[in-house]
Design a protein around this motif. Sequence first.
Motif, PDB file in Angstrom:
ATOM      1  N   UNK A   1      70.537  94.125 -10.840  1.00  0.00           N
ATOM      2  CA  UNK A   1      70.892  93.123  -9.834  1.00  0.00           C
ATOM      3  C   UNK A   1      70.764  91.704 -10.369  1.00  0.00           C
ATOM      4  N   UNK A   2      69.679  91.424 -11.066  1.00  0.00           N
ATOM      5  CA  UNK A   2      69.358  90.044 -11.414  1.00  0.00           C
ATOM      6  C   UNK A   2      69.769  89.620 -12.817  1.00  0.00           C
ATOM      7  N   UNK A   3      69.996  90.579 -13.733  1.00  0.00           N
ATOM      8  CA  UNK A   3      70.215  90.194 -15.123  1.00  0.00           C
ATOM      9  C   UNK A   3      71.518  90.691 -15.740  1.00  0.00           C
ATOM     10  N   UNK A   4      72.043  91.815 -15.279  1.00  0.00           N
ATOM     11  CA  UNK A   4      73.153  92.475 -15.982  1.00  0.00           C
ATOM     12  C   UNK A   4      74.355  91.541 -16.157  1.00  0.00           C
ATOM     13  N   UNK A   5      74.819  90.930 -15.075  1.00  0.00           N
ATOM     14  CA  UNK A   5      75.986  90.051 -15.162  1.00  0.00           C
ATOM     15  C   UNK A   5      75.638  88.684 -15.740  1.00  0.00           C
ATOM     16  N   UNK A   6      74.467  88.183 -15.391  1.00  0.00           N
ATOM     17  CA  UNK A   6      74.075  86.841 -15.841  1.00  0.00           C
ATOM     18  C   UNK A   6      73.887  86.804 -17.353  1.00  0.00           C
ATOM     19  N   UNK A   7      73.466  87.920 -17.924  1.00  0.00           N
ATOM     20  CA  UNK A   7      73.221  87.981 -19.361  1.00  0.00           C
ATOM     21  C   UNK A   7      74.492  87.732 -20.175  1.00  0.00           C
ATOM     22  N   UNK A   8      75.644  87.920 -19.556  1.00  0.00           N
ATOM     23  CA  UNK A   8      76.924  87.734 -20.252  1.00  0.00           C
ATOM     24  C   UNK A   8      77.303  86.258 -20.387  1.00  0.00           C
ATOM     25  N   UNK A   9      76.609  85.372 -19.674  1.00  0.00           N
ATOM     26  CA  UNK A   9      76.931  83.952 -19.736  1.00  0.00           C
ATOM     27  C   UNK A   9      76.472  83.361 -21.067  1.00  0.00           C
ATOM     28  N   UNK A  10      77.052  82.211 -21.405  1.00  0.00           N
ATOM     29  CA  UNK A  10      76.697  81.542 -22.654  1.00  0.00           C
ATOM     30  C   UNK A  10      75.263  81.032 -22.611  1.00  0.00           C
ATOM     31  N   UNK A  11      74.871  80.426 -21.502  1.00  0.00           N
ATOM     32  CA  UNK A  11      73.514  79.917 -21.324  1.00  0.00           C
ATOM     33  C   UNK A  11      72.895  80.564 -20.083  1.00  0.00           C
ATOM     34  N   UNK A  12      72.317  81.757 -20.241  1.00  0.00           N
ATOM     35  CA  UNK A  12      71.863  82.497 -19.058  1.00  0.00           C
ATOM     36  C   UNK A  12      70.436  82.186 -18.609  1.00  0.00           C
ATOM     37  N   UNK A  13      69.714  81.312 -19.328  1.00  0.00           N
ATOM     38  CA  UNK A  13      68.290  81.143 -19.048  1.00  0.00           C
ATOM     39  C   UNK A  13      68.013  80.695 -17.614  1.00  0.00           C
ATOM     40  N   UNK A  14      68.628  79.584 -17.206  1.00  0.00           N
ATOM     41  CA  UNK A  14      68.342  79.063 -15.865  1.00  0.00           C
ATOM     42  C   UNK A  14      68.874  79.981 -14.764  1.00  0.00           C
ATOM     43  N   UNK A  15      70.117  80.482 -14.841  1.00  0.00           N
ATOM     44  CA  UNK A  15      70.575  81.427 -13.814  1.00  0.00           C
ATOM     45  C   UNK A  15      69.681  82.666 -13.713  1.00  0.00           C
ATOM     46  N   UNK A  16      69.150  83.140 -14.849  1.00  0.00           N
ATOM     47  CA  UNK A  16      68.270  84.319 -14.817  1.00  0.00           C
ATOM     48  C   UNK A  16      66.975  84.008 -14.082  1.00  0.00           C
ATOM     49  N   UNK A  17      66.447  82.810 -14.265  1.00  0.00           N
ATOM     50  CA  UNK A  17      65.228  82.412 -13.553  1.00  0.00           C
ATOM     51  C   UNK A  17      65.476  82.396 -12.044  1.00  0.00           C
ATOM     52  N   UNK A  18      66.609  81.820 -11.648  1.00  0.00           N
ATOM     53  CA  UNK A  18      66.934  81.727 -10.220  1.00  0.00           C
ATOM     54  C   UNK A  18      67.156  83.116  -9.615  1.00  0.00           C
ATOM     55  N   UNK A  19      67.915  83.962 -10.304  1.00  0.00           N
ATOM     56  CA  UNK A  19      68.216  85.283  -9.755  1.00  0.00           C
ATOM     57  C   UNK A  19      66.975  86.164  -9.691  1.00  0.00           C
ATOM     58  N   UNK A  20      66.141  86.130 -10.730  1.00  0.00           N
ATOM     59  CA  UNK A  20      64.920  86.945 -10.697  1.00  0.00           C
ATOM     60  C   UNK A  20      63.936  86.423  -9.661  1.00  0.00           C
ATOM     61  N   UNK A  21      63.923  85.101  -9.449  1.00  0.00           N
ATOM     62  CA  UNK A  21      63.077  84.544  -8.395  1.00  0.00           C
ATOM     63  C   UNK A  21      63.558  85.018  -7.029  1.00  0.00           C
ATOM     64  N   UNK A  22      64.875  85.112  -6.845  1.00  0.00           N
ATOM     65  CA  UNK A  22      65.415  85.620  -5.589  1.00  0.00           C
ATOM     66  C   UNK A  22      65.006  87.061  -5.336  1.00  0.00           C
ATOM     67  N   UNK A  23      65.076  87.917  -6.381  1.00  0.00           N
ATOM     68  CA  UNK A  23      64.637  89.304  -6.229  1.00  0.00           C
ATOM     69  C   UNK A  23      63.148  89.364  -5.930  1.00  0.00           C
ATOM     70  N   UNK A  24      62.380  88.496  -6.589  1.00  0.00           N
ATOM     71  CA  UNK A  24      60.938  88.417  -6.342  1.00  0.00           C
ATOM     72  C   UNK A  24      60.649  88.130  -4.874  1.00  0.00           C
ATOM     73  N   UNK A  25      61.362  87.167  -4.292  1.00  0.00           N
ATOM     74  CA  UNK A  25      61.154  86.810  -2.889  1.00  0.00           C
ATOM     75  C   UNK A  25      61.567  87.947  -1.951  1.00  0.00           C
ATOM     76  N   UNK A  26      62.623  88.671  -2.318  1.00  0.00           N
ATOM     77  CA  UNK A  26      63.058  89.807  -1.493  1.00  0.00           C
ATOM     78  C   UNK A  26      61.973  90.884  -1.459  1.00  0.00           C
ATOM     79  N   UNK A  27      61.431  91.238  -2.632  1.00  0.00           N
ATOM     80  CA  UNK A  27      60.387  92.264  -2.702  1.00  0.00           C
ATOM     81  C   UNK A  27      59.125  91.815  -1.963  1.00  0.00           C
ATOM     82  N   UNK A  28      58.776  90.544  -2.102  1.00  0.00           N
ATOM     83  CA  UNK A  28      57.598  90.021  -1.403  1.00  0.00           C
ATOM     84  C   UNK A  28      57.809  90.085   0.107  1.00  0.00           C
ATOM     85  N   UNK A  29      59.006  89.726   0.558  1.00  0.00           N
ATOM     86  CA  UNK A  29      59.294  89.745   1.994  1.00  0.00           C
ATOM     87  C   UNK A  29      59.247  91.162   2.554  1.00  0.00           C
ATOM     88  N   UNK A  30      59.738  92.134   1.785  1.00  0.00           N
ATOM     89  CA  UNK A  30      59.665  93.530   2.222  1.00  0.00           C
ATOM     90  C   UNK A  30      58.211  93.959   2.374  1.00  0.00           C
TER      91      UNK A  30
END
Length: 294
Positions: free
Chosen positions: A73-102
């Motif tokens: 969910x958080x890394x597969x597509x983003x990893x294909x970008x030229x500079x994936x560092x910041x998008x990966x941080x944002x997407x993994x943080x979003x998954x983190x918040x989802x799991x915490x909320x559950x």
Amino acid sequence: MNGVVSGSIYALFGLGFTLLFGVQKLLNLAHGAVFMAGAFIAYYCVIIGLPFWVALLFAMLATGVISVIVELVAFRQIRKQVDPEFPAIVSSLGVDLILINIAQNLSNTRVLSMPFGTFPVEFYNIFGLRISLLQIVILVLVAALVAALVAALVYYLQKTSFGRQVRAVAQNERAAALLGVSSASVYMQTFFIAGALAGVAGVLIGLSFNSIHFLMGEPYLLYAFVVVVIGGIGSVQGAVVAAILLGVTQALTKAYLSSTLSDAIIFSLLFVALLLFPNGLFGKAVLSAGGDRQ
């Protein structure tokens, strides 16, 4: 003793974190939530009547699967970008918040505790130290597990076909793909191993402190950063050494100074370590995630 026990558990958590970062060069901020999920899964398994060891095994497998889902969910597509560092941080943080909320909704924002009798409450005096059976089991179990995992990971990464694929993808994903290496398979297996280690660490922390909370993974994520930086990015041995040092330093600070100063001292030592060892105790200089994929 408390420091060695805590450091051993930090090592389990830090091993997975450093393995992930060493392979994909991207920060997984959802790793703390996977750690927390392990404690929650084991708790509910015990509540429905499963033996603790069965709950531990199920939590380990479940968090491995959750970690693979995080990768998809958080890394597969983003990893294909030229500079994936910041998008990966944002997407993994979003998954983190989802799991915490559950977890927050499942627990109704309560601090959960393992039922009394989940593990025998026994104490022993060994060389003048009052040690609980739980501490002995955690120390022996985790020490044996960490030693076995370090040996297995080193062998796995250095001597097996999969290990060669992992190292190839870590060095240069595009070149590895040209040689027929499936980077998707490598990432999925790496995430599963890291998630399983985080799940075991979460269960042991929840049991040793008898406290399971939906935010319990976030402080340990910060400690994992310390372990990775001091030990050296991608270094399995460094993660173990740094985790033990972290646990012992934390215990000594709380015993002889003040519990409120422990984090300040730990992160001060992190700055000193960065000045003396910019690449960590056992680490080497690494390229950026985007640079590795060119």
